[in-house]
Scaffold this motif. Sequence first.
Motif, PDB file in Angstrom:
ATOM      1  N   VAL A  46       0.993  -1.424   0.002  1.00  0.00           N
ATOM      2  CA  VAL A  46       0.016   0.103  -0.085  1.00  0.00           C
ATOM      3  C   VAL A  46       1.039   1.283  -0.026  1.00  0.00           C
ATOM      4  O   VAL A  46       0.581   2.254  -0.644  1.00  0.00           O
ATOM      5  CB  VAL A  46      -0.953   0.074   1.018  1.00  0.00           C
ATOM      6  N   CYS A  47       1.868   1.377   0.888  1.00  0.00           N
ATOM      7  CA  CYS A  47       2.996   2.520   0.784  1.00  0.00           C
ATOM      8  C   CYS A  47       3.493   2.741  -0.549  1.00  0.00           C
ATOM      9  O   CYS A  47       3.635   3.861  -0.876  1.00  0.00           O
ATOM     10  CB  CYS A  47       4.123   2.165   1.977  1.00  0.00           C
ATOM     11  N   SER A  48       4.007   1.458  -1.116  1.00  0.00           N
ATOM     12  CA  SER A  48       4.629   1.659  -2.226  1.00  0.00           C
ATOM     13  C   SER A  48       3.590   2.081  -3.741  1.00  0.00           C
ATOM     14  O   SER A  48       3.811   2.878  -4.382  1.00  0.00           O
ATOM     15  CB  SER A  48       5.363   0.179  -3.052  1.00  0.00           C
ATOM     16  N   LEU A  49       2.436   1.708  -3.655  1.00  0.00           N
ATOM     17  CA  LEU A  49       1.402   2.175  -4.318  1.00  0.00           C
ATOM     18  C   LEU A  49       0.933   3.616  -4.091  1.00  0.00           C
ATOM     19  O   LEU A  49       0.732   4.482  -5.133  1.00  0.00           O
ATOM     20  CB  LEU A  49       0.195   1.379  -4.474  1.00  0.00           C
ATOM     21  N   LEU A  50       1.057   3.766  -3.000  1.00  0.00           N
ATOM     22  CA  LEU A  50       0.587   5.129  -2.445  1.00  0.00           C
ATOM     23  C   LEU A  50       1.637   6.416  -3.180  1.00  0.00           C
ATOM     24  O   LEU A  50       1.316   7.228  -3.517  1.00  0.00           O
ATOM     25  CB  LEU A  50       0.299   5.272  -0.778  1.00  0.00           C
ATOM     26  N   GLY A  51       2.825   5.756  -2.727  1.00  0.00           N
ATOM     27  CA  GLY A  51       3.804   6.627  -3.341  1.00  0.00           C
ATOM     28  C   GLY A  51       4.138   6.715  -4.761  1.00  0.00           C
ATOM     29  O   GLY A  51       4.323   8.101  -5.201  1.00  0.00           O
ATOM     30  N   THR A  52       3.577   5.856  -5.497  1.00  0.00           N
ATOM     31  CA  THR A  52       3.403   5.829  -6.867  1.00  0.00           C
ATOM     32  C   THR A  52       2.332   6.916  -7.249  1.00  0.00           C
ATOM     33  O   THR A  52       2.388   7.414  -8.191  1.00  0.00           O
ATOM     34  CB  THR A  52       3.167   4.504  -7.514  1.00  0.00           C
ATOM     35  N   VAL A  67       9.747   8.890  -0.425  1.00  0.00           N
ATOM     36  CA  VAL A  67       9.611   8.442   0.975  1.00  0.00           C
ATOM     37  C   VAL A  67       8.742   7.182   1.233  1.00  0.00           C
ATOM     38  O   VAL A  67       8.902   6.147   1.753  1.00  0.00           O
ATOM     39  CB  VAL A  67       9.151   9.681   1.854  1.00  0.00           C
ATOM     40  N   PHE A  68       7.584   7.221   0.440  1.00  0.00           N
ATOM     41  CA  PHE A  68       6.448   6.240   0.696  1.00  0.00           C
ATOM     42  C   PHE A  68       6.975   5.206   0.036  1.00  0.00           C
ATOM     43  O   PHE A  68       6.786   3.827   0.363  1.00  0.00           O
ATOM     44  CB  PHE A  68       5.092   6.474   0.193  1.00  0.00           C
ATOM     45  N   TYR A  69       7.539   5.224  -1.022  1.00  0.00           N
ATOM     46  CA  TYR A  69       8.410   3.891  -1.705  1.00  0.00           C
ATOM     47  C   TYR A  69       9.490   3.227  -0.943  1.00  0.00           C
ATOM     48  O   TYR A  69       9.344   1.829  -0.860  1.00  0.00           O
ATOM     49  CB  TYR A  69       8.845   4.460  -3.185  1.00  0.00           C
ATOM     50  N   THR A  70      10.173   4.056  -0.329  1.00  0.00           N
ATOM     51  CA  THR A  70      11.434   3.521   0.538  1.00  0.00           C
ATOM     52  C   THR A  70      10.600   2.789   1.832  1.00  0.00           C
ATOM     53  O   THR A  70      10.970   1.566   2.138  1.00  0.00           O
ATOM     54  CB  THR A  70      12.128   4.591   0.909  1.00  0.00           C
ATOM     55  N   PHE A  71       9.701   3.552   2.497  1.00  0.00           N
ATOM     56  CA  PHE A  71       9.128   2.603   3.682  1.00  0.00           C
ATOM     57  C   PHE A  71       8.041   1.558   3.195  1.00  0.00           C
ATOM     58  O   PHE A  71       8.274   0.719   4.030  1.00  0.00           O
ATOM     59  CB  PHE A  71       8.244   3.945   4.182  1.00  0.00           C
ATOM     60  N   GLY A  72       7.722   1.506   1.981  1.00  0.00           N
ATOM     61  CA  GLY A  72       6.988   0.210   1.518  1.00  0.00           C
ATOM     62  C   GLY A  72       7.882  -0.888   1.412  1.00  0.00           C
ATOM     63  O   GLY A  72       7.542  -1.937   1.599  1.00  0.00           O
ATOM     64  N   ASN A  73       9.148  -0.542   0.932  1.00  0.00           N
ATOM     65  CA  ASN A  73       9.971  -1.586   0.687  1.00  0.00           C
ATOM     66  C   ASN A  73      10.663  -2.248   1.854  1.00  0.00           C
ATOM     67  O   ASN A  73      10.801  -3.194   2.270  1.00  0.00           O
ATOM     68  CB  ASN A  73      11.202  -1.118  -0.300  1.00  0.00           C
ATOM     69  N   ILE A  74      10.797  -1.120   2.817  1.00  0.00           N
ATOM     70  CA  ILE A  74      11.336  -1.500   4.186  1.00  0.00           C
ATOM     71  C   ILE A  74      10.162  -2.356   5.034  1.00  0.00           C
ATOM     72  O   ILE A  74      10.515  -3.236   5.543  1.00  0.00           O
ATOM     73  CB  ILE A  74      11.572  -0.227   5.043  1.00  0.00           C
ATOM     74  N   ALA A  75       8.878  -2.093   4.739  1.00  0.00           N
ATOM     75  CA  ALA A  75       7.936  -2.790   5.513  1.00  0.00           C
ATOM     76  C   ALA A  75       7.698  -4.244   4.751  1.00  0.00           C
ATOM     77  O   ALA A  75       7.580  -5.099   5.245  1.00  0.00           O
ATOM     78  CB  ALA A  75       6.503  -2.229   5.223  1.00  0.00           C
ATOM     79  N   SER A  76       7.857  -4.264   3.421  1.00  0.00           N
ATOM     80  CA  SER A  76       7.879  -5.543   2.794  1.00  0.00           C
ATOM     81  C   SER A  76       9.013  -6.437   3.276  1.00  0.00           C
ATOM     82  O   SER A  76       8.729  -7.627   3.554  1.00  0.00           O
ATOM     83  CB  SER A  76       7.852  -5.315   1.310  1.00  0.00           C
ATOM     84  N   ILE A  77      10.232  -6.085   3.305  1.00  0.00           N
ATOM     85  CA  ILE A  77      11.325  -6.989   3.786  1.00  0.00           C
ATOM     86  C   ILE A  77      11.307  -7.209   5.231  1.00  0.00           C
ATOM     87  O   ILE A  77      11.359  -8.226   5.734  1.00  0.00           O
ATOM     88  CB  ILE A  77      12.816  -6.234   3.542  1.00  0.00           C
ATOM     89  N   GLY A  78      10.741  -6.271   6.223  1.00  0.00           N
ATOM     90  CA  GLY A  78      10.225  -6.461   7.492  1.00  0.00           C
ATOM     91  C   GLY A  78       9.298  -7.376   7.673  1.00  0.00           C
ATOM     92  O   GLY A  78       9.278  -8.171   8.827  1.00  0.00           O
TER      93      GLY A  78
END
Length: 160
Positions: A46-52, A67-78
């Motif tokens: 959702v964060c990555s899509l919202l960033g897009t 910012v949203f794309y990076t936090f989305g990727n961090i959440a996905s790895i996390g």
Amino acid sequence: MDKLKKVLSGQDCEDRGGLAEVVEASSLSWGTRIKGFIACFAAGIVCSLLGTLLLWVPRKGLYLFAVFYTFGNIASIGSTVFLMGPMKQLKRMFEPTRLVATIMVLLCFALTLCSAFWWHSKGLALIFCILQSLALTWYSLSYIPYARDAVKKCFAVCLA
């Protein structure tokens, strides 16, 4: 026959499956860990899509995207921390086979956020987002046996 007796009596501790190790690594139940994984992974998507979507906002769009794309990727790895536990995740991330990929992913995360917050450079933020995607793909391929070799050979054939 002795091996079968050990397994059935619960004495065979050396040949545990990956699932048994995961279950014992955390105090959370398997169902709770699956729910945590799905929730964290979904939040990352959702964060990555919202960033897009925010990329097209005038003036601040690229910063919001980074910012949203990076936090989305961090959440996905996390999210995988829920499946294997934090220590096992860190150990696997820094194994020799994926050490360079892990460092590149973490470096791209940091540089993307630095370019958005401190350097205020839209161009750098976009470049680091692209590098972040490539590094994350290479990192993810390290978990699939022979996937990196297949990609290397594919590119070698395409470029030859």
